[in-house]
Motif scaffolding. Structure first.
Motif: not given
Length: 299
Positions: A96-99, A105-108, A125-131, A181-185
């Motif tokens: 169950f995730y956002l992408s 890509h960004d992903e949560i 759990t994981n957090v992607f930002s800018q790939g 530190i990259p952050y998905p926004h």
């Protein structure tokens, strides 16, 4: 006497967790999943049931299945009640995730790694930002996630990402872009969910394989609740619109952060149920841990 006091504190903590879980279950809306989601793959293994009140994903030896949201979002709070595959679910992964899309890509992520009967699920759990990802934290849960539905939530605003289970925070990832530190926004994301076979790595690093005599494996979803900024195909956010929307009328999530009680629950979960934290994996990052791990005590 010290032991007695500690026992009382633990009992009170567990009572508080129970009350939070009950309130979370009662607060979930009984929306029609057909309105928000479409089954996108699985050749009929994914099904809308009870007029859209329930969604089932199924996995057998031929294929798994999955669905995605009809809308894309730039920030929001997303709650979904899920009941995971029971019994011997080794080798299976429920997500169950956002992408967003694209190489950068960004992903949560929430990922639920199956188990042998009697062993606990691993919540990944994981957090992607800018790939870039590699920010894994893993947990066991304080309940059996196959017996009943439980609410799994992602809170994502411009300042932080909070992962919650039955409204109990288990992880926080803060926006530290000012420190490099990259952050998905910036990239809108859709919600995705899938049930698939990952026996090569999911259970004990791939040592335990999928037992196909247990198939089909089924995961169930219900009571999605989303308060979010919907982004149209031409890039316009509903939160920028002058028209009153659910996001605009109930926008507390846009600035939400953990209060002192939330911080205590976060520390309790991480002390008692965290089984892996990328920030303490010195062997993996022998050439230097990620920047946030060096600058902060990262949750």
């Amino acid at each position: 006497m010290l032991f007695l006091c500690s026992s009382i504190r633990v009992s009170m903590m567990l009572l508080g967790l129970l009350l939070l879980a009950i309130s979370s279950l009662m607060a979930a809306s009984a929306g029609n999943l057909n309105q928000d989601f479409a089954i996108t793959w699985g050749d009929g293994r994914g099904k809308m049931l009870n007029n859209g009140q329930l969604l089932m994903l199924s996995l057998d030896k031929t294929s798994g299945s999955g669905f995605q949201s009809k809308n894309q979002y730039l920030f929001g709070r997303f709650d979904m009640q899920i009941k995971l595959v029971p019994g011997n679910s080794a080798g299976t992964v429920t997500t169950f995730y956002l992408s967003s899309q694209g190489d950068n890509h960004d992903e949560i992520d929430f990922e639920f790694l199956g188990n042998l009967s009697g062993d606990p699920y691993t919540l990944h759990t994981n957090v992607f930002s800018q790939g870039k990802g590699n920010r894994e934290q893993q947990f066991h849960l304080w309940f059996d996630p196959t017996k009943n539905f439980h609410t799994y939530s992602i809170l994502w605003n411009s300042q932080r990402i909070i992962f919650l289970v039955d409204n109990i925070p288990i992880r926080e990832f803060q926006n530290r872009e000012s420190d490099g530190i990259p952050y998905p926004h910036t990239q809108p994301m859709k919600i995705y969910s899938s049930l698939w076979d990952a026996e090569d790595w999911a259970t004990r690093g791939g040592l335990v394989k999928t037992n196909w005599t247990q198939a089909p494996f089924n995961t169930y979803y219900r009571n999605f609740n989303g308060k979010a900024c919907v982004v149209s195909s031409n890039g316009v956010s509903s939160c920028d619109s002058k028209t009153t929307t659910s996001a605009a009328s109930d926008n507390t999530w846009q600035s939400q952060q953990l209060d002192s009680k939330g911080q205590r629950y976060l520390r309790w979960v991480q002390k008692n149920y965290m089984i892996y934290n990328y920030c303490t994996d010195y062997k993996r990052f022998s050439n230097g841990r990620p920047r946030e791990c060096r600058l902060y005590k990262f949750h």
